[in-house]
Motif scaffolding. Structure first.
Motif, PDB file in Angstrom:
ATOM      1  N   ARG A 261       0.819  -1.223   0.000  1.00 50.49           N
ATOM      2  CA  ARG A 261       0.000   0.000   0.000  1.00 50.49           C
ATOM      3  C   ARG A 261       0.850   1.270   0.000  1.00 50.49           C
ATOM      4  N   ASP A 262       2.119   1.143   0.382  1.00 50.97           N
ATOM      5  CA  ASP A 262       2.999   2.314   0.400  1.00 50.97           C
ATOM      6  C   ASP A 262       3.423   2.752  -0.998  1.00 50.97           C
ATOM      7  N   VAL A 263       3.362   1.837  -1.970  1.00 51.05           N
ATOM      8  CA  VAL A 263       3.940   2.141  -3.280  1.00 51.05           C
ATOM      9  C   VAL A 263       2.998   1.909  -4.456  1.00 51.05           C
ATOM     10  N   VAL A 264       1.950   1.144  -4.270  1.00 53.22           N
ATOM     11  CA  VAL A 264       0.995   0.943  -5.365  1.00 53.22           C
ATOM     12  C   VAL A 264       0.299   2.266  -5.665  1.00 53.22           C
TER      13      VAL A 264
ATOM     14  N   ALA B 246       3.862 -13.053  18.582  1.00 56.70           N
ATOM     15  CA  ALA B 246       3.638 -11.617  18.722  1.00 56.70           C
ATOM     16  C   ALA B 246       3.641 -10.870  17.395  1.00 56.70           C
ATOM     17  N   GLU B 247       4.164 -11.490  16.333  1.00 55.38           N
ATOM     18  CA  GLU B 247       4.219 -10.817  15.037  1.00 55.38           C
ATOM     19  C   GLU B 247       3.185 -11.338  14.048  1.00 55.38           C
ATOM     20  N   ASP B 248       2.414 -12.347  14.448  1.00 60.96           N
ATOM     21  CA  ASP B 248       1.439 -12.950  13.537  1.00 60.96           C
ATOM     22  C   ASP B 248       0.018 -12.625  14.011  1.00 60.96           C
ATOM     23  N   TYR B 249      -0.456 -11.472  13.566  1.00 63.73           N
ATOM     24  CA  TYR B 249      -1.806 -11.033  13.923  1.00 63.73           C
ATOM     25  C   TYR B 249      -2.683 -10.865  12.681  1.00 63.73           C
TER      26      TYR B 249
ATOM     27  N   SER C 215      -7.707  -2.247  16.480  1.00 57.48           N
ATOM     28  CA  SER C 215      -6.783  -1.133  16.223  1.00 57.48           C
ATOM     29  C   SER C 215      -5.365  -1.534  16.621  1.00 57.48           C
ATOM     30  N   VAL C 216      -4.419  -0.675  16.273  1.00 58.69           N
ATOM     31  CA  VAL C 216      -3.035  -0.903  16.687  1.00 58.69           C
ATOM     32  C   VAL C 216      -2.954  -0.991  18.206  1.00 58.69           C
ATOM     33  N   ALA C 217      -3.625  -0.063  18.899  1.00 61.58           N
ATOM     34  CA  ALA C 217      -3.577  -0.051  20.363  1.00 61.58           C
ATOM     35  C   ALA C 217      -4.168  -1.337  20.943  1.00 61.58           C
ATOM     36  N   GLU C 218      -5.266  -1.807  20.353  1.00 54.26           N
ATOM     37  CA  GLU C 218      -5.894  -3.033  20.847  1.00 54.26           C
ATOM     38  C   GLU C 218      -5.013  -4.255  20.598  1.00 54.26           C
TER      39      GLU C 218
ATOM     40  N   PRO D 112       0.590  -2.046   9.501  1.00 57.58           N
ATOM     41  CA  PRO D 112      -0.737  -1.637   9.966  1.00 57.58           C
ATOM     42  C   PRO D 112      -1.810  -2.683   9.684  1.00 57.58           C
ATOM     43  N   PRO D 113      -2.704  -2.931  10.632  1.00 58.56           N
ATOM     44  CA  PRO D 113      -3.812  -3.862  10.387  1.00 58.56           C
ATOM     45  C   PRO D 113      -4.735  -3.329   9.301  1.00 58.56           C
ATOM     46  N   GLN D 114      -5.358  -4.258   8.583  1.00 60.96           N
ATOM     47  CA  GLN D 114      -6.211  -3.914   7.451  1.00 60.96           C
ATOM     48  C   GLN D 114      -7.604  -4.510   7.642  1.00 60.96           C
TER      49      GLN D 114
END
Length: 480
Positions: free
Chosen positions: A210-213, A255-258, A265-268, A279-281
């Motif tokens: 999503r940063d470059v498309v 911890a890295e597989d969400y 949210s990020v906080a949750e 970032p979660p999608q």
């Protein structure tokens, strides 16, 4: 029997979730890519472990669980009867299963002993066949390193060693998404200094797409497009992992597989103990296919990007790496966007809509039992040839012959791929449908090249694009 026009290839892969997605896409191109092996390997992120050596597994499926290559071929088997309606060159599931082998998986950088996977790679490298063989590294290169080491151990010091070493160095190409263990730097490069390496890591194919498309192509990553065109289309599509699908890479908390979660949210996520590194999608959105750039350059779409790392195509475009004349990297290139300004990863992102439409069409092949019910890419051929030599200052006339297997209308576009050529100069392209005239600059240096791309896009759904690349070498005056 299928006659392949491109190089042979062996895939080595670890059980990262995006390796499954890449494997599913790869099998949709098994009708045109000359697959010689599908090999499980370890990486710094995934190891099977070895109790006898005191090595614990890490992010590896539980014993008895079916791993991603096998799962992908299982899904392929369900749709194979439909695929061969659209192209009889699709290999049988039994053939694909015969290519699967276990490589060096016990530890990070494991190359301690020969394995069925390293033996497979060794056999392919020792085959006396014409053309290159691309060794794809979706995880660590350690199984490839073991194969090369086995060849060295057997043949070094024999009368034919220097010739064999030179042949393998000339014909083998390693592609990789980063260096996921140390065996390339510690073994392969010191002992095989002339063996070509292409670093094909891109953000376009990965977790940070999503940063470059391009803005107008962002929909192709979204949940609606993914559901309608991928994750709800047949057995292969249902096997494809998307955000919020409830799946994990391995048992237990990671911890890295969400990615299997949604609506948090990020906080949750952080409150639950996750380290949020991308970032979660929304549920159903694209996650990643980071390793697809390895085989995208082998797809027979007319761009011929396997022929030279600097030519570019669906797998990006690689530039030479300082200090290592046999290494090339996507990180060493920059392409200019439509506005004329450099864009990050544009060498891969410029093709993204075509790439995704092609995936959507092929997934439709998996569910449509008749040829007429799906779309197929148009055919394009340049009548004057695709490798030309012409004088600086001359005018070239090029004619694209186009047809469409479905009877769709085909739109033709000619353009100069300026970054792919070795001449820094722009050329004038005067196009009228399938025919164009190209004015080569009078000041173009002899020996440099100009790359011209013709795109043929049909009016089907989804619209599909095929290409031809014309490489024009500037001749010295006396060559005429």
């Amino acid at each position: 029997m299928t006659t392949h026009t491109g190089p042979r290839t062996v895939v080595t892969t670890d059980p990262e979730l995006d390796d499954l997605n890449s494997m599913l896409r790869l099998l949709l191109y098994s009708n045109e890519i000359d697959l010689r092996g599908l090999v499980y390997s370890s990486s710094q992120f995934h190891v099977a472990g070895d109790p006898e050596r005191g090595i614990a597994p890490h992010r590896w499926p539980a014993p008895g669980e079916r791993l991603h290559i096998d799962r992908a071929v299982d899904a392929y088997e369900q749709v194979h009867p439909h695929l061969v309606v659209h192209d009889p060159d699709y290999p049988s599931p039994e053939h694909l299963r015969g290519l699967i082998a276990w490589g060096n998986v016990a530890a990070v950088g494991d190359m301690e002993a020969d394995t069925p996977g390293s033996d497979l790679i060794r056999s392919v490298l020792l085959e006396d066949e014409p053309g290159q063989v691309f060794l794809q590294t979706w995880g660590g290169p350690n199984t490839i390193a073991r194969a090369l080491r086995s060849i060295q151990l057997e043949f070094e010091g024999t009368p034919g060693w220097e010739e064999l070493h030179a042949r393998i160095s000339r014909t083998a190409v390693i592609t990789s998404f980063g260096q996921q263990d140390s065996t390339f730097d510690e073994y392969i490069r010191p002992h095989w200094p002339d063996l070509e390496h292409r670093e094909v890591a891109t953000r376009v194919w990965g977790y940070f797409a999503r940063d470059v498309v391009a803005e107008e192509d962002q929909e192709l990553l979204g949940p609606r497009w993914m559901r309608e065109n991928v994750s709800q289309v047949g057995a292969l599509g249902r096997a494809y992992q998307v955000w919020g699908d409830g799946q994990q890479m391995a048992e237990g908390f990671d911890a890295e597989d969400y990615f299997g979660l949604s609506g948090l949210s990020v906080a949750e996520l952080e409150e639950r103990g996750y380290r949020v590194w991308t970032p979660p999608q929304p549920e159903g959105a694209w996650i990643s296919e980071g390793d697809s750039s390895n085989f995208a350059l082998l797809i027979a779409n007319g761009l011929r990007s396997w022929e030279h790392p600097g030519w570019g195509g669906w797998g990006g475009r690689q530039g030479s790496v300082d200090g290592d004349p046999a290494s090339w990297s996507n990180h060493a290139t920059i392409d200019r966007g439509p506005d004329g300004r450099p864009r990050p990863d544009w060498a891969a992102a410029r093709w993204f809509r075509h790439i995704q439409h092609d995936l959507a069409a092929r997934l439709q092949w998996t569910v449509q039992p008749t040829y007429d019910a799906a779309n197929h890419a148009p055919h394009v051929r340049v009548l004057e040839g695709t490798d030309l030599t012409r004088l600086a200052g001359s005018t070239i006339t090029l004619t694209a012959e186009v047809s469409d297997p479905d009877g769709d209308e085909v739109t033709v576009r000619w353009w100069q791929y300026r970054e792919a050529g070795t001449s820094p100069l722009a050329v004038e392209v005067r196009a009228a449908g399938p025919r164009c005239e190209v004015e080569l600059p009078a000041e173009a240096e002899p020996g440099t090249t100009v790359h011209l791309i013709v795109e043929a896009t049909d009016s089907g759904t989804p619209a599909l694009t095929s290409y031809q690349r014309v490489v024009v070498e500037i001749a010295a005056a006396e060559e005429g």
